[in-house]
Design a protein around this motif. Structure first.
Motif, PDB file in Angstrom:
ATOM      1  N   THR A  48     -24.417 -23.056  30.526  1.00 38.51           N
ATOM      2  CA  THR A  48     -24.491 -23.162  31.981  1.00 38.51           C
ATOM      3  C   THR A  48     -24.884 -21.790  32.497  1.00 38.51           C
ATOM      4  N   LYS A  72     -27.231 -26.660  32.212  1.00 33.71           N
ATOM      5  CA  LYS A  72     -27.053 -26.745  33.661  1.00 33.71           C
ATOM      6  C   LYS A  72     -27.388 -25.403  34.296  1.00 33.71           C
ATOM      7  N   ILE A  74     -26.822 -23.301  37.934  1.00 33.47           N
ATOM      8  CA  ILE A  74     -26.189 -23.166  39.245  1.00 33.47           C
ATOM      9  C   ILE A  74     -26.911 -22.035  39.957  1.00 33.47           C
ATOM     10  N   GLU A  96     -29.412 -30.130  34.304  1.00 33.54           N
ATOM     11  CA  GLU A  96     -28.627 -30.397  35.503  1.00 33.54           C
ATOM     12  C   GLU A  96     -28.792 -29.251  36.490  1.00 33.54           C
ATOM     13  N   GLU A  98     -27.000 -27.517  40.156  1.00 30.46           N
ATOM     14  CA  GLU A  98     -26.069 -27.409  41.275  1.00 30.46           C
ATOM     15  C   GLU A  98     -26.611 -26.342  42.223  1.00 30.46           C
ATOM     16  N   VAL A 100     -26.277 -23.927  45.337  1.00 25.90           N
ATOM     17  CA  VAL A 100     -25.239 -23.242  46.106  1.00 25.90           C
ATOM     18  C   VAL A 100     -25.922 -22.266  47.049  1.00 25.90           C
ATOM     19  N   LEU A 129     -24.725 -30.603  50.639  1.00 24.26           N
ATOM     20  CA  LEU A 129     -24.063 -29.597  49.811  1.00 24.26           C
ATOM     21  C   LEU A 129     -22.551 -29.631  49.967  1.00 24.26           C
ATOM     22  N   LYS A 133     -16.423 -32.410  49.107  1.00 26.27           N
ATOM     23  CA  LYS A 133     -15.599 -31.206  49.156  1.00 26.27           C
ATOM     24  C   LYS A 133     -14.594 -31.288  50.307  1.00 26.27           C
ATOM     25  N   GLU A 146     -14.441 -23.805  48.965  1.00 31.81           N
ATOM     26  CA  GLU A 146     -15.259 -23.416  47.820  1.00 31.81           C
ATOM     27  C   GLU A 146     -14.381 -22.737  46.768  1.00 31.81           C
TER      28      GLU A 146
END
Length: 218
Positions: A48, A72, A74, A96, A98, A100, A129, A133, A146
């Motif tokens: 990752t 992945k 991020i 993958e 993500e 941010v 996003l 959450k 977060e």
């Protein structure tokens, strides 16, 4: 204590399959290309990767993606004009993602280094996003919860370091290096110049050596 390591290949030897690797750089500015090339040769996979971008062109982080070592990503900016490696992998369902927001990315890593369990941030409220959450209204404004991003390893680049691991960066190449150094269990820094302890003005040191485990001259 910071260890002075003569080669990048020896420096990245502890990285294992499945590790979370924080990779410094804003585009190519401050990207630890030598350490990334050593990681490609090392062979660790299913990684990752946390970085500002998802690779540029065919070098550095893009080369790591092309080698099929990353499970992945991020990041804040997965797509630019030269992000064809990531684009191809993502469209093929081979990686993958993500996303941010940039400030949130930096703060999540800073929180990890500071020992903060979580924090509320307004960025991303009301957008995809923030889906799933926890949110909270504070003084009439909505915030999203977060959590910190911690790395098993951080690969960063600095301009000058002393043999105690204190680092000085060059202009925008500083970017995510300081927060990543504090957020990782093992921090490896490639540096252009290495000086003796006492040669750096303490007032100019950005990353103290206590956060740096391995130092590699490049």
């Amino acid at each position: 204590m910071t260890a002075f390591v003569g080669t990048a290949s020896a420096a990245v030897e502890p990285i294992r399959d499945g590790d979370t690797v924080l990779v410094g750089g804003f585009g190519m500015a401050g990207m630890p290309v030598v350490l990334i090339d050593a990681l490609i040769a090392h062979g660790a996979g299913e990684l990752t990767v946390v970085s500002n971008n998802a690779g540029n062109g065919d070098t550095g982080l893009a080369a790591l993606l092309a080698a099929g070592r990353v499970r992945k990503v991020i990041c804040s900016f997965p797509r630019q004009a030269d992000s064809w490696v990531f684009d191809g992998l993502y469209r093929a369902g081979k990686i993958e993602l993500e996303v941010v927001p940039q400030g949130t990315l930096a703060e999540r890593m800073r929180a990890a280094g500071a020992g903060i369990g979580a924090f509320y941030c307004p960025t991303g409220v009301g957008t995809p996003l923030a889906e799933g959450k926890e949110t909270r209204v504070i003084d009439g404004r909505t915030y999203v919860l977060e959590f910190p991003i911690r790395g098993d390893v951080a690969l960063i680049r600095a301009h000058t370091g002393d043999r105690m691991g204190n680092l000085v960066y060059r202009k925008t190449a500083r970017n995510f290096g300081p927060v990543m150094a504090a957020a990782a269990g093992l921090t490896i820094a490639e540096v252009r110049h290495i000086v003796e302890p006492g040669e750096l003005d303490p007032e100019t040191v950005v990353t103290p050596g206590i956060y740096v485990d391995r130092l590699v001259p490049v």
